[in-house]
Scaffold this motif. Structure first.
Motif, PDB file in Angstrom:
ATOM      1  N   SER A  40       0.413   9.854  -6.011  1.00 52.98           N
ATOM      2  CA  SER A  40      -0.615   9.896  -7.236  1.00 52.98           C
ATOM      3  C   SER A  40      -0.658   8.499  -7.985  1.00 52.98           C
ATOM      4  O   SER A  40       0.598   8.040  -8.145  1.00 52.98           O
ATOM      5  CB  SER A  40      -0.922  11.137  -7.878  1.00 52.98           C
ATOM      6  N   ASP A  41      -1.706   8.114  -8.672  1.00 52.02           N
ATOM      7  CA  ASP A  41      -1.466   7.111  -9.583  1.00 52.02           C
ATOM      8  C   ASP A  41      -0.430   7.380 -10.603  1.00 52.02           C
ATOM      9  O   ASP A  41       0.280   6.591 -11.461  1.00 52.02           O
ATOM     10  CB  ASP A  41      -3.055   6.689 -10.210  1.00 52.02           C
ATOM     11  N   GLU A  42      -0.599   8.792 -10.992  1.00 50.59           N
ATOM     12  CA  GLU A  42       0.580   9.213 -12.369  1.00 50.59           C
ATOM     13  C   GLU A  42       1.897   9.206 -11.710  1.00 50.59           C
ATOM     14  O   GLU A  42       2.910   8.716 -12.480  1.00 50.59           O
ATOM     15  CB  GLU A  42       0.020  10.617 -12.399  1.00 50.59           C
ATOM     16  N   ASP A  43       2.096   9.618 -10.589  1.00 46.49           N
ATOM     17  CA  ASP A  43       3.467   9.536  -9.933  1.00 46.49           C
ATOM     18  C   ASP A  43       4.062   8.184  -9.784  1.00 46.49           C
ATOM     19  O   ASP A  43       4.826   7.650 -10.155  1.00 46.49           O
ATOM     20  CB  ASP A  43       3.592  10.341  -8.732  1.00 46.49           C
ATOM     21  N   HIS A  44       2.905   7.351  -9.587  1.00 42.61           N
ATOM     22  CA  HIS A  44       3.383   5.803  -9.275  1.00 42.61           C
ATOM     23  C   HIS A  44       3.596   5.145 -10.632  1.00 42.61           C
ATOM     24  O   HIS A  44       4.557   4.473 -10.672  1.00 42.61           O
ATOM     25  CB  HIS A  44       2.243   4.953  -8.600  1.00 42.61           C
ATOM     26  N   GLU A  45       2.874   5.417 -11.564  1.00 40.40           N
ATOM     27  CA  GLU A  45       3.151   5.046 -13.022  1.00 40.40           C
ATOM     28  C   GLU A  45       4.629   5.575 -13.514  1.00 40.40           C
ATOM     29  O   GLU A  45       5.283   4.678 -14.117  1.00 40.40           O
ATOM     30  CB  GLU A  45       2.003   5.432 -13.848  1.00 40.40           C
ATOM     31  N   HIS A  76       9.997   4.501 -14.938  1.00 35.67           N
ATOM     32  CA  HIS A  76      11.488   4.824 -14.820  1.00 35.67           C
ATOM     33  C   HIS A  76      12.371   3.522 -14.569  1.00 35.67           C
ATOM     34  O   HIS A  76      13.445   3.251 -14.660  1.00 35.67           O
ATOM     35  CB  HIS A  76      11.687   5.816 -14.026  1.00 35.67           C
ATOM     36  N   ALA A  77      11.727   2.613 -13.398  1.00 36.44           N
ATOM     37  CA  ALA A  77      12.460   1.558 -12.949  1.00 36.44           C
ATOM     38  C   ALA A  77      12.571   0.699 -14.335  1.00 36.44           C
ATOM     39  O   ALA A  77      13.692   0.008 -14.340  1.00 36.44           O
ATOM     40  CB  ALA A  77      11.721   1.013 -12.025  1.00 36.44           C
ATOM     41  N   ALA A  78      11.433   0.627 -14.908  1.00 36.13           N
ATOM     42  CA  ALA A  78      11.644  -0.501 -16.098  1.00 36.13           C
ATOM     43  C   ALA A  78      12.609   0.167 -17.064  1.00 36.13           C
ATOM     44  O   ALA A  78      13.509  -0.636 -17.671  1.00 36.13           O
ATOM     45  CB  ALA A  78      10.126  -0.665 -16.999  1.00 36.13           C
ATOM     46  N   TRP A  79      12.565   1.357 -17.475  1.00 34.58           N
ATOM     47  CA  TRP A  79      13.736   2.042 -18.286  1.00 34.58           C
ATOM     48  C   TRP A  79      14.971   1.623 -17.540  1.00 34.58           C
ATOM     49  O   TRP A  79      16.080   1.369 -18.507  1.00 34.58           O
ATOM     50  CB  TRP A  79      13.619   3.564 -18.571  1.00 34.58           C
ATOM     51  N   ARG A  80      15.378   1.943 -16.415  1.00 35.83           N
ATOM     52  CA  ARG A  80      16.786   1.691 -15.716  1.00 35.83           C
ATOM     53  C   ARG A  80      17.131   0.171 -15.864  1.00 35.83           C
ATOM     54  O   ARG A  80      18.124   0.081 -16.062  1.00 35.83           O
ATOM     55  CB  ARG A  80      16.468   2.066 -14.307  1.00 35.83           C
ATOM     56  N   MET A 140       0.928  -1.137  -0.061  1.00 30.83           N
ATOM     57  CA  MET A 140       0.144  -0.069  -0.142  1.00 30.83           C
ATOM     58  C   MET A 140       0.922   1.091   0.013  1.00 30.83           C
ATOM     59  O   MET A 140       1.627   1.461   0.871  1.00 30.83           O
ATOM     60  CB  MET A 140      -0.893   0.062   1.239  1.00 30.83           C
ATOM     61  N   LEU A 141       0.548   2.017  -0.992  1.00 30.45           N
ATOM     62  CA  LEU A 141       1.252   3.530  -0.973  1.00 30.45           C
ATOM     63  C   LEU A 141       0.620   4.425  -0.228  1.00 30.45           C
ATOM     64  O   LEU A 141      -0.511   4.543  -0.150  1.00 30.45           O
ATOM     65  CB  LEU A 141       1.624   3.602  -2.528  1.00 30.45           C
ATOM     66  N   PRO A 142       1.429   5.424   0.228  1.00 36.25           N
ATOM     67  CA  PRO A 142       0.911   6.476   0.879  1.00 36.25           C
ATOM     68  C   PRO A 142      -0.023   7.162   0.147  1.00 36.25           C
ATOM     69  O   PRO A 142       0.133   7.203  -1.271  1.00 36.25           O
ATOM     70  CB  PRO A 142       1.880   7.395   1.248  1.00 36.25           C
ATOM     71  N   ASP A 143      -1.287   7.878   0.683  1.00 33.44           N
ATOM     72  CA  ASP A 143      -2.119   8.669  -0.189  1.00 33.44           C
ATOM     73  C   ASP A 143      -1.612   9.869  -1.020  1.00 33.44           C
ATOM     74  O   ASP A 143      -2.259  10.339  -1.706  1.00 33.44           O
ATOM     75  CB  ASP A 143      -3.151   9.269   0.728  1.00 33.44           C
ATOM     76  N   THR A 144      -0.402  10.450  -0.378  1.00 33.74           N
ATOM     77  CA  THR A 144       0.283  11.367  -0.971  1.00 33.74           C
ATOM     78  C   THR A 144       0.753  11.033  -2.482  1.00 33.74           C
ATOM     79  O   THR A 144       1.165  12.123  -3.038  1.00 33.74           O
ATOM     80  CB  THR A 144       1.211  12.088  -0.065  1.00 33.74           C
TER      81      THR A 144
END
Length: 145
Positions: A7-12, A17-21, A1-5
């Motif tokens: 956003s779905d856009e930030d998570h995506e 970025h992790a996939a690219w790296r 569970m991610l903090p409410d702060t």
């Protein structure tokens, strides 16, 4: 569970970025060879020895490593839980070809600047076995700089 702060856009964005790296790291021939060559050889030997079906269980990062080791195009999304890499051996006029798909989507092989749907088995087998060995002595870290 991610903090409410977060956003779905930030998570995506973080996931992308992790996939690219990950891809940028494992695209280096020496790192792909060191990390995945034993598994690639196992798979190619299965084909060579006419093993009709081999099922390997792996984590998502292993799937991504195989995509890099076989120089397959990067999928649009990081593989979800339950994803599968299918490797098909096709015969056409006595020549064996290998074709890959991830979750049913065909992936092109990208060797030597070419992007092809399938490659001759012997050619792919030799490239997978030899490319990383040929880069022995080169530093992955030097390649990043």
């Amino acid at each position: 569970m991610l903090p409410d702060t977060i956003s779905d856009e930030d998570h995506e964005a973080v996931v992308q970025h992790a996939a690219w790296r990950f891809f940028e790291s494992f695209r280096h021939p020496r790192l792909a060879y060191l990390g995945m060559n034993d598994m690639c050889k196992f798979m190619m030997d299965g084909f060579r020895n006419n093993v009709p079906l081999t099922i390997c269980s792996a984590h998502d990062s292993t799937l991504m490593g195989l995509l890099c080791a076989f120089k397959l195009e990067q999928p649009a999304l990081w593989p979800e839980y339950g994803s599968f890499l299918m490797v098909e051996l096709l015969e056409c006029e006595s020549v064996e070809y290998v074709r890959f798909s991830l979750n049913g989507e065909l992936l092109n092989l990208q060797w030597s600047g070419d992007s092809v749907e399938m490659m001759q088995f012997d050619d792919l087998s030799q490239r997978v076995r030899n490319e990383g060995e040929a880069t022995k002595g080169t530093s992955f870290f030097d390649a990043l700089c």
